[in-house]
Design a protein around this motif. Structure first.
Motif, PDB file in Angstrom:
ATOM      1  N   TYR A 117       0.828  -1.205   0.000  1.00 44.06           N
ATOM      2  CA  TYR A 117       0.000   0.000   0.000  1.00 44.06           C
ATOM      3  C   TYR A 117       0.867   1.261   0.000  1.00 44.06           C
ATOM      4  O   TYR A 117       0.518   2.263  -0.640  1.00 44.06           O
ATOM      5  N   GLU A 118       1.973   1.217   0.711  1.00 41.96           N
ATOM      6  CA  GLU A 118       2.878   2.364   0.723  1.00 41.96           C
ATOM      7  C   GLU A 118       3.395   2.648  -0.688  1.00 41.96           C
ATOM      8  O   GLU A 118       3.463   3.810  -1.118  1.00 41.96           O
ATOM      9  N   ALA A 119       3.735   1.569  -1.414  1.00 41.17           N
ATOM     10  CA  ALA A 119       4.220   1.743  -2.780  1.00 41.17           C
ATOM     11  C   ALA A 119       3.113   2.267  -3.692  1.00 41.17           C
ATOM     12  O   ALA A 119       3.351   3.154  -4.524  1.00 41.17           O
ATOM     13  N   LEU A 120       1.895   1.738  -3.551  1.00 45.07           N
ATOM     14  CA  LEU A 120       0.793   2.183  -4.401  1.00 45.07           C
ATOM     15  C   LEU A 120       0.484   3.655  -4.167  1.00 45.07           C
ATOM     16  O   LEU A 120       0.215   4.405  -5.115  1.00 45.07           O
ATOM     17  N   CYS A 121       0.526   4.083  -2.913  1.00 43.75           N
ATOM     18  CA  CYS A 121       0.274   5.493  -2.620  1.00 43.75           C
ATOM     19  C   CYS A 121       1.394   6.373  -3.176  1.00 43.75           C
ATOM     20  O   CYS A 121       1.143   7.440  -3.752  1.00 43.75           O
ATOM     21  N   GLU A 122       2.614   5.919  -3.020  1.00 39.87           N
ATOM     22  CA  GLU A 122       3.753   6.695  -3.542  1.00 39.87           C
ATOM     23  C   GLU A 122       3.664   6.831  -5.058  1.00 39.87           C
ATOM     24  O   GLU A 122       3.928   7.908  -5.616  1.00 39.87           O
ATOM     25  N   LEU A 123       3.294   5.735  -5.734  1.00 37.32           N
ATOM     26  CA  LEU A 123       3.243   5.725  -7.198  1.00 37.32           C
ATOM     27  C   LEU A 123       1.924   6.250  -7.746  1.00 37.32           C
ATOM     28  O   LEU A 123       1.775   6.384  -8.960  1.00 37.32           O
ATOM     29  N   ASP A 124       0.951   6.504  -6.872  1.00 32.54           N
ATOM     30  CA  ASP A 124      -0.376   6.997  -7.263  1.00 32.54           C
ATOM     31  C   ASP A 124      -1.091   6.004  -8.172  1.00 32.54           C
ATOM     32  O   ASP A 124      -1.713   6.379  -9.163  1.00 32.54           O
ATOM     33  N   LEU A 125      -1.020   4.729  -7.779  1.00 30.91           N
ATOM     34  CA  LEU A 125      -1.643   3.649  -8.545  1.00 30.91           C
ATOM     35  C   LEU A 125      -2.812   3.061  -7.767  1.00 30.91           C
ATOM     36  O   LEU A 125      -2.651   2.671  -6.616  1.00 30.91           O
ATOM     37  N   PRO A 126      -3.983   2.962  -8.371  1.00 30.90           N
ATOM     38  CA  PRO A 126      -5.079   2.232  -7.734  1.00 30.90           C
ATOM     39  C   PRO A 126      -4.935   0.731  -7.954  1.00 30.90           C
ATOM     40  O   PRO A 126      -4.197   0.289  -8.852  1.00 30.90           O
ATOM     41  N   ALA A 127      -5.638  -0.038  -7.152  1.00 30.18           N
ATOM     42  CA  ALA A 127      -5.646  -1.495  -7.300  1.00 30.18           C
ATOM     43  C   ALA A 127      -7.077  -1.978  -7.506  1.00 30.18           C
ATOM     44  O   ALA A 127      -7.975  -1.591  -6.752  1.00 30.18           O
ATOM     45  N   MET A 128      -7.266  -2.785  -8.536  1.00 32.47           N
ATOM     46  CA  MET A 128      -8.546  -3.481  -8.689  1.00 32.47           C
ATOM     47  C   MET A 128      -8.457  -4.789  -7.918  1.00 32.47           C
ATOM     48  O   MET A 128      -7.478  -5.535  -8.036  1.00 32.47           O
ATOM     49  N   ILE A 129      -9.460  -5.069  -7.104  1.00 33.12           N
ATOM     50  CA  ILE A 129      -9.498  -6.308  -6.348  1.00 33.12           C
ATOM     51  C   ILE A 129      -9.925  -7.424  -7.286  1.00 33.12           C
ATOM     52  O   ILE A 129     -11.053  -7.406  -7.793  1.00 33.12           O
ATOM     53  N   HIS A 130      -9.039  -8.383  -7.534  1.00 34.25           N
ATOM     54  CA  HIS A 130      -9.386  -9.425  -8.510  1.00 34.25           C
ATOM     55  C   HIS A 130      -8.686 -10.736  -8.162  1.00 34.25           C
ATOM     56  O   HIS A 130      -7.467 -10.817  -8.186  1.00 34.25           O
ATOM     57  N   VAL A 131      -9.481 -11.743  -7.843  1.00 26.70           N
ATOM     58  CA  VAL A 131      -8.912 -13.065  -7.593  1.00 26.70           C
ATOM     59  C   VAL A 131      -8.600 -13.759  -8.918  1.00 26.70           C
ATOM     60  O   VAL A 131      -8.907 -13.257  -9.999  1.00 26.70           O
ATOM     61  N   SER A 132      -8.019 -14.938  -8.805  1.00 29.25           N
ATOM     62  CA  SER A 132      -7.690 -15.747  -9.974  1.00 29.25           C
ATOM     63  C   SER A 132      -8.481 -17.055  -9.895  1.00 29.25           C
ATOM     64  O   SER A 132      -9.572 -17.095  -9.331  1.00 29.25           O
ATOM     65  N   SER A 133      -7.935 -18.119 -10.434  1.00 28.85           N
ATOM     66  CA  SER A 133      -8.657 -19.390 -10.499  1.00 28.85           C
ATOM     67  C   SER A 133      -8.973 -19.931  -9.103  1.00 28.85           C
ATOM     68  O   SER A 133      -8.183 -19.774  -8.169  1.00 28.85           O
ATOM     69  N   SER A 134     -10.111 -20.585  -9.000  1.00 25.51           N
ATOM     70  CA  SER A 134     -10.479 -21.261  -7.757  1.00 25.51           C
ATOM     71  C   SER A 134      -9.947 -22.689  -7.775  1.00 25.51           C
ATOM     72  O   SER A 134     -10.119 -23.422  -8.746  1.00 25.51           O
ATOM     73  N   CYS A 135      -9.311 -23.076  -6.678  1.00 23.36           N
ATOM     74  CA  CYS A 135      -8.876 -24.457  -6.476  1.00 23.36           C
ATOM     75  C   CYS A 135      -9.839 -25.217  -5.578  1.00 23.36           C
ATOM     76  O   CYS A 135      -9.585 -26.372  -5.235  1.00 23.36           O
ATOM     77  N   ASN A 136     -10.904 -24.565  -5.201  1.00 28.42           N
ATOM     78  CA  ASN A 136     -11.894 -25.153  -4.298  1.00 28.42           C
ATOM     79  C   ASN A 136     -13.090 -25.612  -5.124  1.00 28.42           C
ATOM     80  O   ASN A 136     -13.787 -24.786  -5.718  1.00 28.42           O
ATOM     81  N   PRO A 137     -13.343 -26.912  -5.201  1.00 31.34           N
ATOM     82  CA  PRO A 137     -14.445 -27.389  -6.044  1.00 31.34           C
ATOM     83  C   PRO A 137     -15.810 -26.890  -5.594  1.00 31.34           C
ATOM     84  O   PRO A 137     -16.770 -26.951  -6.362  1.00 31.34           O
ATOM     85  N   ALA A 138     -15.896 -26.379  -4.378  1.00 27.90           N
ATOM     86  CA  ALA A 138     -17.172 -25.841  -3.901  1.00 27.90           C
ATOM     87  C   ALA A 138     -17.412 -24.413  -4.372  1.00 27.90           C
ATOM     88  O   ALA A 138     -18.514 -23.888  -4.168  1.00 27.90           O
ATOM     89  N   ALA A 139     -16.408 -23.775  -4.975  1.00 28.02           N
ATOM     90  CA  ALA A 139     -16.533 -22.381  -5.395  1.00 28.02           C
ATOM     91  C   ALA A 139     -16.098 -22.258  -6.851  1.00 28.02           C
ATOM     92  O   ALA A 139     -14.900 -22.212  -7.152  1.00 28.02           O
ATOM     93  N   HIS A 140     -17.064 -22.205  -7.752  1.00 20.36           N
ATOM     94  CA  HIS A 140     -16.778 -22.042  -9.175  1.00 20.36           C
ATOM     95  C   HIS A 140     -16.019 -20.733  -9.394  1.00 20.36           C
ATOM     96  O   HIS A 140     -16.346 -19.697  -8.799  1.00 20.36           O
ATOM     97  N   THR A 141     -15.015 -20.771 -10.254  1.00 22.10           N
ATOM     98  CA  THR A 141     -14.155 -19.604 -10.444  1.00 22.10           C
ATOM     99  C   THR A 141     -14.945 -18.362 -10.819  1.00 22.10           C
ATOM    100  O   THR A 141     -14.848 -17.317 -10.170  1.00 22.10           O
ATOM    101  N   LEU A 142     -15.746 -18.455 -11.870  1.00 19.69           N
ATOM    102  CA  LEU A 142     -16.396 -17.276 -12.429  1.00 19.69           C
ATOM    103  C   LEU A 142     -17.716 -16.936 -11.750  1.00 19.69           C
ATOM    104  O   LEU A 142     -18.071 -15.764 -11.602  1.00 19.69           O
ATOM    105  N   GLY A 143     -18.456 -17.961 -11.340  1.00 16.74           N
ATOM    106  CA  GLY A 143     -19.787 -17.736 -10.806  1.00 16.74           C
ATOM    107  C   GLY A 143     -19.850 -17.573  -9.303  1.00 16.74           C
ATOM    108  O   GLY A 143     -20.852 -17.086  -8.773  1.00 16.74           O
TER     109      GLY A 143
END
Length: 337
Positions: free
Chosen positions: A164-190
């Protein structure tokens, strides 16, 4: 200008995925030689974008897109830090090439080399490397590198502070985004994507992160997951826990995109979340392809839904352009000339 803040390079040339397969093969068999960088020509990059994201962007009346690596392809659940570093660098260099080849239509958003239980050192190094290129205007931050098992501390935990210190210094926002799900109970996209959006909002509600980092900016995609639909629940929980109303404590640092794929969903989003906190986005070409058989409108043609949501002209301009230029100041610097 209509700016789409959420696009992914899901159509990268096959050699790029070949590099990933070679990386994973070497992790399984260390006797294999290190994989060579993927040989991808400029013509191959142009063709992969012109026939896909750029074509659709133009057809739907869009002008500009923030372009990041394929989200499910980040695969942060792979535990080897060196592989994560090399893969993030390869993915980021490729989206940077897209931005260089199509500067009038694309800016880059970087992937971070996250691993389950990893430190932020490699994340900070990569975001700084990318920030040296003015084509990069933001990053994607995965709150669950384990891939659906949620073994990492919440985003309000001090272990994240160096990033966060680096993002504030660089004035960069972050989009919250996960990647693939390895949990069969949680479909990646849905499930996994929307779970993460909702989970992070609750983490932020309970913490004091933006008191510590008032310049930190997060974009929660996919319309905020369940958040707008349950806005009253979050306000009520805040009151129950003697916390500030989320409209007061979070909306100065948190924005939501419009990746919601039906008209009633967009209507709800635009009625609950102030226009000042909405960013136009489609996620194309991403999770959902094709058209709604009832309406004939492409699922991810979010401009059609936003146009029909009844926003006042000034609010529509904010959603389509003004907010993006405010949340992503490096984007504004790119577009101003």
């Amino acid at each position: 200008m209509i700016i789409d803040v959420h696009g992914h390079y899901t159509t990268a040339p096959p050699a790029h995925q070949g590099l990933r397969e070679a990386q994973l093969a070497r992790l399984a068999d260390p006797s294999l030689p290190p994989p060579a960088p993927a040989a991808i020509s400029d013509d191959a990059v142009r063709e992969s974008v012109e026939r896909n994201q750029l074509k659709v962007l133009r057809e739907r009346g869009g002008d500009f897109m923030l372009f990041s690596p394929k989200a499910s392809g980040m695969e942060h659940h792979v535990t080897d830090p060196a592989t994560a570093r090399d893969w993030a660098r390869a993915c980021n260099d490729l989206v940077a090439r897209v931005a260089a080849l199509f500067p009038e239509h694309f800016a880059a958003v970087c992937q971070l080399p996250q691993t389950p239980g990893g430190t932020t050192d490699d994340l900070v190094a990569e975001v700084r490397r990318c920030a040296d290129n003015p084509a990069f205007v933001g990053c994607n931050l995965n709150p669950d590198p384990s891939g659906g098992h949620w073994t990492s501390p919440p985003l309000t935990d001090p272990s994240w502070y160096p990033l966060y210190e680096a993002l504030c210094e660089l004035d960069l926002p972050a989009m919250i985004h996960v990647s693939s799900s390895c949990n069969p109970a949680a479909h990646t996209l849905g499930a996994h994507y929307l779970n993460a959006d909702t989970t992070v909002f609750m983490q932020l509600l309970r913490g004091d992160l933006f008191t510590r980092f008032p310049g930190l900016r997060f974009v929660i995609p996919h319309g905020g997951g369940a958040v707008p639909y349950h806005w009253g629940r979050y306000r009520g929980l805040a009151r129950r826990m003697d916390l500030p109303d989320p409209a007061e404590s979070l909306l100065g640092n948190v924005w939501f995109d419009t990746c919601v794929y039906h008209q009633p969903g967009i209507d709800l989003l635009t009625r609950v979340v102030p226009a000042a906190n909405l960013l136009f986005a489609s996620e194309m070409l991403g999770a959902v392809r094709g058209a709604d058989p009832v309406t004939g409108v492409a699922w991810d043609d979010t401009k059609t839904y936003v146009d029909a949501a009844g926003l006042a002209p000034d609010d529509l301009r904010r959603v389509y352009e003004g907010n993006a230029r405010r949340v992503y100041p490096r984007l504004d610097a790119l577009l101003t000339p």
